[in-house]
Enzyme design. Structure first.
Site, PDB file in Angstrom:
ATOM      1  CG  ASP A   9      -1.690   1.215   1.449  1.00  0.00           C
ATOM      2  OD1 ASP A   9      -2.331   1.656   0.479  1.00  0.00           O
ATOM      3  OD2 ASP A   9      -1.679   1.770   2.566  1.00  0.00           O
ATOM      4  CG  ASP A  11      -2.084   7.366   0.542  1.00  0.00           C
ATOM      5  OD1 ASP A  11      -1.168   8.119   0.212  1.00  0.00           O
ATOM      6  OD2 ASP A  11      -3.131   7.235  -0.122  1.00  0.00           O
ATOM      7  N   GLY A  46      -7.734   3.529   3.262  1.00  0.00           N
ATOM      8  CA  GLY A  46      -7.864   2.523   2.211  1.00  0.00           C
ATOM      9  C   GLY A  46      -9.159   2.626   1.421  1.00  0.00           C
ATOM     10  NE  ARG A  49      -9.809  12.057  -4.668  1.00  0.00           N
ATOM     11  CZ  ARG A  49      -9.257  12.404  -5.835  1.00  0.00           C
ATOM     12  NH1 ARG A  49      -9.870  13.269  -6.625  1.00  0.00           N
ATOM     13  NH2 ARG A  49      -8.103  11.892  -6.224  1.00  0.00           N
ATOM     14  CG  ASN A 118      -3.983  12.434  -5.784  1.00  0.00           C
ATOM     15  OD1 ASN A 118      -4.075  13.123  -6.808  1.00  0.00           O
ATOM     16  ND2 ASN A 118      -4.883  12.487  -4.818  1.00  0.00           N
TER      17      ASN A 118
HETATM   18  C1  BG6 Z   1      -6.007   5.503   0.025  1.00  0.00           C
HETATM   19  C2  BG6 Z   1      -6.122   6.263   1.316  1.00  0.00           C
HETATM   20  O1  BG6 Z   1      -4.684   5.107  -0.148  1.00  0.00           O
HETATM   21  O2  BG6 Z   1      -6.381   6.322  -1.072  1.00  0.00           O
HETATM   22  C3  BG6 Z   1      -7.519   6.846   1.476  1.00  0.00           C
HETATM   23  O3  BG6 Z   1      -5.854   5.392   2.411  1.00  0.00           O
HETATM   24  C4  BG6 Z   1      -7.864   7.677   0.245  1.00  0.00           C
HETATM   25  O4  BG6 Z   1      -7.564   7.639   2.641  1.00  0.00           O
HETATM   26  C5  BG6 Z   1      -7.719   6.831  -1.011  1.00  0.00           C
HETATM   27  O5  BG6 Z   1      -9.211   8.163   0.321  1.00  0.00           O
HETATM   28  C6  BG6 Z   1      -8.006   7.630  -2.289  1.00  0.00           C
HETATM   29  O6  BG6 Z   1      -7.011   8.596  -2.443  1.00  0.00           O
HETATM   30  P1  BG6 Z   1      -7.056   9.794  -3.480  1.00  0.00           P
HETATM   31  O7  BG6 Z   1      -5.626  10.315  -3.440  1.00  0.00           O
HETATM   32  O8  BG6 Z   1      -7.402   9.219  -4.818  1.00  0.00           O
HETATM   33  O9  BG6 Z   1      -8.064  10.783  -3.010  1.00  0.00           O
HETATM   34 MG    MG Z   2      -2.808   3.095   3.616  1.00  0.00          MG
END
Ligand code: BG6
Ligand code: MG
Length: 221
Positions: A9, A11, A46, A49, A118
């Site tokens: 993973d 984040d 996880g 969004r 992202n």
């Molecule tokens: C996950 C995070 O990795 O990505 C979540 O743990 C987040 O908190 C999800 O909502 C989506 O991320 P992003 O960057 O596309 O908004």
């Molecule tokens: Mg994570």
């Protein structure tokens, strides 16, 4: 079959962007008149969004039209990206670089398994774009964690079966996704939170490949 692939993973495992997600969601909730606790935030890790926003609005007792929800998701992402834009390779979490050196030396293949749209931007920012053999991110999947899709795609792109891969996760939803995919798990965080992980460690510091390979392949429904 022996373990030949590690799926990470992003984040909260490679970088501490989990805290940035929390700060940006909390700022959004505050702007709507309510707060988000750290405990509630654990349930968002996880999660995609749009699903996170739905859960936050439900938590605040709000029902909003889709157009407004799109605006709010964009606002949160802009705040989040402001925080991400200041990241450098110095933000890679402790132990990650040394562990990746061990992984490479052992000939184990690596994949990123993140729900984030992202993810590539962040990897570029911290100089880790080339650290993974395959990258599965939020642009490549239809279902967020706890659905196993992201990790099953990662294993498939590595040319491995799920039981040949170990998943590294900081989220309850991510551990569940891996388990549902039939993969052993290393939880990064607290054993009190990541109760279903096969092994829980506070960070990748001091972890050895031997510790990970000792996890017996699991076969779960
Ligand atoms: C996950 C995070 O990795 O990505 C979540 O743990 C987040 O908190 C999800 O909502 C989506 O991320 P992003 O960057 O596309 O908004
Ligand atoms: Mg994570």
């Amino acid at each position: 079959m022996p373990i030949q692939g590690f799926l990470f993973d992003l984040d909260g495992v490679i970088v501490d962007t989990a805290i940035f997600h929390y700060q940006a969601w909390r700022r959004l909730a505050n702007s709507l008149g309510f707060d988000l606790s750290e405990e509630f935030n654990e349930t968002l890790k996880g999660v995609s969004r749009t699903e996170s926003l739905d859960r936050i609005l439900a938590h605040g007792g709000l029902t909003l039209p889709e157009t407004r929800k799109t605006e709010l998701a964009t606002q949160k992402n802009n705040w989040y990206l402001e925080l991400v834009s200041r990241m450098t390779p110095a933000d890679i979490l402790p132990g990650v670089t040394a562990f990746f050196s061990q992984v490479e030396a052992a000939g184990i293949r690596t994949g990123l398994g993140s729900v984030s749209k992202n993810a590539r931007l962040i990897l570029d920012q911290i100089g880790m774009m080339d650290a993974f053999d395959v990258i599965i991110d939020g642009t490549k999947i239809a279902k967020g964690k706890p659905d196993p899709e992201v990790f099953l795609k990662g294993a498939a792109e590595l040319g491995l079966s799920p039981s040949q891969c170990v998943v590294f996760e900081d989220a309850v939803a991510g551990i569940e996704a891996a388990r549902r995919g039939g993969m052993p798990t290393v939880g990064i965080g607290s054993p009190a939170v990541l109760t279903d992980a096969d092994l829980v460690i506070p960070s990748l510091e001091r972890l050895t490949i031997a510790d990970v390979l000792a996890l017996a392949p699991v076969s779960r429904a």
